[in-house]
Motif scaffolding. Structure first.
Motif, PDB file in Angstrom:
ATOM      1  N   HIS A   1       0.841  -1.196   0.000  1.00  0.00           N
ATOM      2  CA  HIS A   1       0.000   0.000   0.000  1.00  0.00           C
ATOM      3  C   HIS A   1       0.877   1.246   0.000  1.00  0.00           C
ATOM      4  CE1 HIS A   1      -3.612  -2.352   0.831  1.00  0.00           C
ATOM      5  NE2 HIS A   1      -2.929  -3.002   1.755  1.00  0.00           N
ATOM      6  N   ASP A   2       0.348   2.356  -0.518  1.00  0.00           N
ATOM      7  CA  ASP A   2       0.998   3.654  -0.404  1.00  0.00           C
ATOM      8  C   ASP A   2       0.499   4.294   0.877  1.00  0.00           C
ATOM      9  OD1 ASP A   2       2.435   3.576  -2.849  1.00  0.00           O
ATOM     10  OD2 ASP A   2       0.599   4.060  -3.925  1.00  0.00           O
ATOM     11  N   VAL A   3       1.402   4.565   1.828  1.00  0.00           N
ATOM     12  CA  VAL A   3       1.015   4.976   3.181  1.00  0.00           C
ATOM     13  C   VAL A   3       1.596   6.345   3.527  1.00  0.00           C
ATOM     14  CG1 VAL A   3       1.110   4.373   5.632  1.00  0.00           C
ATOM     15  CG2 VAL A   3       0.880   2.560   3.912  1.00  0.00           C
ATOM     16  N   ILE A   4       0.727   7.182   4.092  1.00  0.00           N
ATOM     17  CA  ILE A   4       1.145   8.473   4.632  1.00  0.00           C
ATOM     18  C   ILE A   4       0.871   8.451   6.129  1.00  0.00           C
ATOM     19  CG2 ILE A   4       0.826  10.978   4.619  1.00  0.00           C
ATOM     20  CD1 ILE A   4      -0.355  10.703   1.789  1.00  0.00           C
ATOM     21  N   GLY A   5       1.918   8.547   6.935  1.00  0.00           N
ATOM     22  CA  GLY A   5       1.753   8.659   8.374  1.00  0.00           C
ATOM     23  C   GLY A   5       1.515  10.116   8.737  1.00  0.00           C
ATOM     24  N   VAL A   6       0.633  10.355   9.703  1.00  0.00           N
ATOM     25  CA  VAL A   6       0.287  11.716  10.102  1.00  0.00           C
ATOM     26  C   VAL A   6       0.486  11.860  11.603  1.00  0.00           C
ATOM     27  CG1 VAL A   6      -1.485  13.518  10.040  1.00  0.00           C
ATOM     28  CG2 VAL A   6      -1.508  11.703   8.308  1.00  0.00           C
ATOM     29  N   ASP A   7       1.266  12.872  11.989  1.00  0.00           N
ATOM     30  CA  ASP A   7       1.492  13.112  13.411  1.00  0.00           C
ATOM     31  C   ASP A   7       1.868  14.573  13.611  1.00  0.00           C
ATOM     32  OD1 ASP A   7       2.098  10.883  15.846  1.00  0.00           O
ATOM     33  OD2 ASP A   7       2.830  12.937  16.196  1.00  0.00           O
ATOM     34  N   PRO A   8       1.372  15.208  14.700  1.00  0.00           N
ATOM     35  CA  PRO A   8       1.742  16.605  14.956  1.00  0.00           C
ATOM     36  C   PRO A   8       3.169  16.762  15.488  1.00  0.00           C
ATOM     37  CG  PRO A   8       0.330  15.810  16.714  1.00  0.00           C
ATOM     38  CD  PRO A   8       0.397  14.718  15.674  1.00  0.00           C
ATOM     39  N   VAL A   9       3.776  15.654  15.922  1.00  0.00           N
ATOM     40  CA  VAL A   9       5.136  15.714  16.471  1.00  0.00           C
ATOM     41  C   VAL A   9       6.128  15.632  15.313  1.00  0.00           C
ATOM     42  CG1 VAL A   9       6.796  14.617  18.015  1.00  0.00           C
ATOM     43  CG2 VAL A   9       4.362  14.660  18.624  1.00  0.00           C
ATOM     44  N   GLN A  10       6.810  16.743  15.062  1.00  0.00           N
ATOM     45  CA  GLN A  10       7.705  16.836  13.910  1.00  0.00           C
ATOM     46  C   GLN A  10       8.833  15.802  13.953  1.00  0.00           C
ATOM     47  OE1 GLN A  10       6.823  18.742  11.376  1.00  0.00           O
ATOM     48  NE2 GLN A  10       8.503  17.912  10.187  1.00  0.00           N
ATOM     49  N   THR A  11       9.302  15.461  15.141  1.00  0.00           N
ATOM     50  CA  THR A  11      10.378  14.466  15.261  1.00  0.00           C
ATOM     51  C   THR A  11       9.950  13.123  14.670  1.00  0.00           C
ATOM     52  OG1 THR A  11      11.127  15.558  17.270  1.00  0.00           O
ATOM     53  CG2 THR A  11      11.943  13.331  16.886  1.00  0.00           C
ATOM     54  N   LYS A  12       8.718  12.694  14.947  1.00  0.00           N
ATOM     55  CA  LYS A  12       8.223  11.426  14.403  1.00  0.00           C
ATOM     56  C   LYS A  12       8.128  11.495  12.880  1.00  0.00           C
ATOM     57  CE  LYS A  12       5.532  10.102  18.470  1.00  0.00           C
ATOM     58  NZ  LYS A  12       4.190   9.757  18.972  1.00  0.00           N
ATOM     59  N   VAL A  13       7.648  12.619  12.366  1.00  0.00           N
ATOM     60  CA  VAL A  13       7.541  12.808  10.916  1.00  0.00           C
ATOM     61  C   VAL A  13       8.923  12.705  10.277  1.00  0.00           C
ATOM     62  CG1 VAL A  13       6.969  14.492   9.109  1.00  0.00           C
ATOM     63  CG2 VAL A  13       5.427  14.179  11.066  1.00  0.00           C
ATOM     64  N   GLU A  14       9.899  13.390  10.859  1.00  0.00           N
ATOM     65  CA  GLU A  14      11.259  13.370  10.320  1.00  0.00           C
ATOM     66  C   GLU A  14      11.886  11.978  10.393  1.00  0.00           C
ATOM     67  OE1 GLU A  14      13.190  16.410  12.593  1.00  0.00           O
ATOM     68  OE2 GLU A  14      12.105  18.026  11.560  1.00  0.00           O
ATOM     69  N   LEU A  15      11.631  11.265  11.482  1.00  0.00           N
ATOM     70  CA  LEU A  15      12.171   9.910  11.597  1.00  0.00           C
ATOM     71  C   LEU A  15      11.635   9.006  10.491  1.00  0.00           C
ATOM     72  CD1 LEU A  15      12.075   9.374  15.467  1.00  0.00           C
ATOM     73  CD2 LEU A  15      14.121   9.337  14.016  1.00  0.00           C
ATOM     74  N   ILE A  16      10.319   9.012  10.299  1.00  0.00           N
ATOM     75  CA  ILE A  16       9.725   8.171   9.241  1.00  0.00           C
ATOM     76  C   ILE A  16      10.291   8.559   7.883  1.00  0.00           C
ATOM     77  CG2 ILE A  16       7.575   7.671   7.973  1.00  0.00           C
ATOM     78  CD1 ILE A  16       7.547   6.181  10.569  1.00  0.00           C
ATOM     79  N   ASN A  17      10.341   9.867   7.596  1.00  0.00           N
ATOM     80  CA  ASN A  17      10.809  10.320   6.283  1.00  0.00           C
ATOM     81  C   ASN A  17      12.287  10.021   6.047  1.00  0.00           C
ATOM     82  OD1 ASN A  17       8.307  11.183   5.416  1.00  0.00           O
ATOM     83  ND2 ASN A  17       8.580  13.239   6.226  1.00  0.00           N
ATOM     84  N   SER A  18      13.046   9.836   7.129  1.00  0.00           N
ATOM     85  CA  SER A  18      14.452   9.464   6.973  1.00  0.00           C
ATOM     86  C   SER A  18      14.640   7.949   7.064  1.00  0.00           C
ATOM     87  CB  SER A  18      15.310  10.177   8.022  1.00  0.00           C
ATOM     88  OG  SER A  18      14.973   9.738   9.321  1.00  0.00           O
ATOM     89  N   GLY A  19      13.511   7.210   7.116  1.00  0.00           N
ATOM     90  CA  GLY A  19      13.590   5.750   7.127  1.00  0.00           C
ATOM     91  C   GLY A  19      13.911   5.152   8.476  1.00  0.00           C
TER      92      GLY A  19
END
Length: 197
Positions: free
Chosen positions: A24-42
């Protein structure tokens, strides 16, 4: 299928990684920027067996990314999983403020969305929460009608720490609430792709 995961804590991060791993194509959503950055950096925002490699592989492969923009995530996906915490209060009741807030945000995004969308609650909730909070809040903020303009269902999580990836891959594919024909069709599209395990 295009899926958004609201909440990148334990359940959300495992769900996002495993769903992306299922193709599936998945977009994770979270208000905590650290979590967003971690996912986007793998990298995983949680500690759990196997999830680091799954998130790294799928972020690198373009099937998994994260954002703090709830409206864009809803617009770009067909199905949203609500995976936010419902901690116990001092009196023993579940604290549902995060469920309410996410439903408000999804509802606002649905207001401007022309295509059909289905909202799946994976968070731990008591009987009556879907009809008492989730559906009324989604309807109020979207100006639309559940079961007519958008789908809603409950697919409770059963993930044990230390074996969450295995549990997810052996997940019972049941759902409850709002068994309208479009929700069933959407769910069948989702489960056909995810029942490889």
């Amino acid at each position: 299928m295009k899926i958004s995961i609201f909440g990148l804590g334990y359940v959300g991060a495992v769900s996002a990684g495993c769903l992306a791993n299922d193709g599936h194509d998945v977009i994770g959503v979270d208000p905590v920027q650290t979590k967003v950055e971690l996912i986007n950096s793998g990298r995983s925002p949680i500690i759990e067996a196997e999830i680091d490699g799954i998130i790294a592989s799928n972020a690198r492969g373009g099937r998994l990314r994260a954002t703090d923009n709830q409206a864009n995530a809803v617009r770009e996906t067909d199905l949203s999983f609500v995976c936010v915490g419902t901690p116990s209060q001092a009196n023993g009741n579940l604290d549902l403020r995060y469920i309410r807030r996410i439903c408000e945000q999804i509802g606002q995004a649905l207001k401007d969305k022309a295509t059909r969308h289905t909202v799946v609650v994976r968070s731990t909730v008591l009987p009556g929460t879907m009809h008492g909070i989730v559906i009324p809040v989604l309807e109020e903020f979207s100006g639309k009608k559940a079961g007519v303009d958008f789908g809603v269902c409950h697919n409770p999580e059963f993930l044990r720490e230390g074996s969450a990836v295995k549990d997810f891959n052996c997940l019972p594919k049941q759902l409850s609430e709002s068994w309208t024909k479009p929700v069933v069709i959407c769910w069948l599209r989702f489960t056909r792709k995810s029942m490889r395990h």
